[in-house]
Design a protein around this motif. Structure first.
Motif, PDB file in Angstrom:
ATOM      1  N   ASP A  70      -3.044  10.576  -0.953  1.00 52.86           N
ATOM      2  CA  ASP A  70      -3.806   9.449  -1.488  1.00 52.86           C
ATOM      3  C   ASP A  70      -5.288   9.809  -1.560  1.00 52.86           C
ATOM      4  N   SER A  71      -6.019   9.021  -2.309  1.00 50.53           N
ATOM      5  CA  SER A  71      -7.469   9.228  -2.457  1.00 50.53           C
ATOM      6  C   SER A  71      -7.770  10.686  -2.797  1.00 50.53           C
ATOM      7  N   LEU A  72      -7.054  11.200  -3.766  1.00 55.57           N
ATOM      8  CA  LEU A  72      -7.204  12.598  -4.128  1.00 55.57           C
ATOM      9  C   LEU A  72      -8.616  12.910  -4.616  1.00 55.57           C
ATOM     10  N   LYS A  73      -9.051  14.125  -4.302  1.00 54.50           N
ATOM     11  CA  LYS A  73     -10.370  14.600  -4.695  1.00 54.50           C
ATOM     12  C   LYS A  73     -10.203  15.879  -5.526  1.00 54.50           C
TER      13      LYS A  73
ATOM     14  N   ALA B 103      -9.138  11.770  -9.904  1.00 57.39           N
ATOM     15  CA  ALA B 103      -9.678  11.552  -8.569  1.00 57.39           C
ATOM     16  C   ALA B 103      -9.460  10.099  -8.149  1.00 57.39           C
ATOM     17  N   GLY B 104      -9.068   9.938  -6.901  1.00 54.43           N
ATOM     18  CA  GLY B 104      -8.769   8.615  -6.376  1.00 54.43           C
ATOM     19  C   GLY B 104      -7.312   8.227  -6.479  1.00 54.43           C
ATOM     20  N   GLY B 105      -6.555   8.991  -7.226  1.00 55.77           N
ATOM     21  CA  GLY B 105      -5.140   8.702  -7.405  1.00 55.77           C
ATOM     22  C   GLY B 105      -4.274   9.242  -6.291  1.00 55.77           C
ATOM     23  N   SER B 106      -2.965   9.112  -6.484  1.00 54.99           N
ATOM     24  CA  SER B 106      -2.003   9.525  -5.466  1.00 54.99           C
ATOM     25  C   SER B 106      -0.882  10.356  -6.084  1.00 54.99           C
TER      26      SER B 106
ATOM     27  N   ARG C 118      -6.076  10.718   4.585  1.00 54.22           N
ATOM     28  CA  ARG C 118      -5.742  10.608   3.154  1.00 54.22           C
ATOM     29  C   ARG C 118      -4.326  11.066   2.860  1.00 54.22           C
TER      30      ARG C 118
ATOM     31  N   SER D  73     -11.964  15.106 -12.125  1.00 57.19           N
ATOM     32  CA  SER D  73     -13.052  14.203 -11.691  1.00 57.19           C
ATOM     33  C   SER D  73     -13.338  13.125 -12.719  1.00 57.19           C
TER      34      SER D  73
ATOM     35  N   ASP E 246      -9.025  18.948  -3.832  1.00 50.13           N
ATOM     36  CA  ASP E 246      -7.628  19.058  -3.426  1.00 50.13           C
ATOM     37  C   ASP E 246      -6.810  19.884  -4.420  1.00 50.13           C
TER      38      ASP E 246
END
Length: 123
Positions: free
Chosen positions: A83-86, A13-16, A66, A123, A89
């Motif tokens: 970007d800012s993957l959750k 999470a948060g990566g791209s 995002r 996560s 997603d």
């Protein structure tokens, strides 16, 4: 028309990640290209679309700000920068092409589909 999607993988999470969709066999200059995704047990949903000719872009509210869709005409390739993957997603991502030069957000309105690429966000 053939579409080849690639670029999926496992990300925190948060990566791209950047997905690619290479097209062949069609007149892509007049198509609308879209990205959809399907999570386990859910329906396929619209993510983003781009008009090949003018480059206008459209996004689902859940990814706006995002994700970014773009195209490279010389390579008949469409990209989805994520970007800012959750964790939400996480899904199989599909690229699709629509012959009509009008943006659509439902799967049934697209004529050609790639094979899908899996994106998993931990996560």
């Amino acid at each position: 028309v053939q579409l080849q999607a690639s670029g999926g993988g496992l990300m925190q999470a948060g990566g791209s990640l950047r997905l690619s969709c290479a097209g062949s066999g069609g007149t892509f200059s007049s198509y609308v290209m879209g990205w959809f995704r399907q999570a386990p047990g859910k329906e396929r949903e619209f993510v983003a679309a781009i008009r090949w000719g003018g480059g206008s872009t459209y996004y689902a509210d859940s990814v706006k700000g995002r994700f970014a869709i773009s195209r490279e005409n010389a390579k008949s390739t469409v990209y989805l920068q994520m970007d800012s993957l959750k964790p939400e997603d996480t899904a199989v991502y599909y690229c699709a092409a629509r012959r009509l030069a009008l943006v659509a957000t439902t799967p049934a309105e697209y004529d050609y589909w790639g094979q899908g690429t899996l994106v998993t966000v931990s996560s």
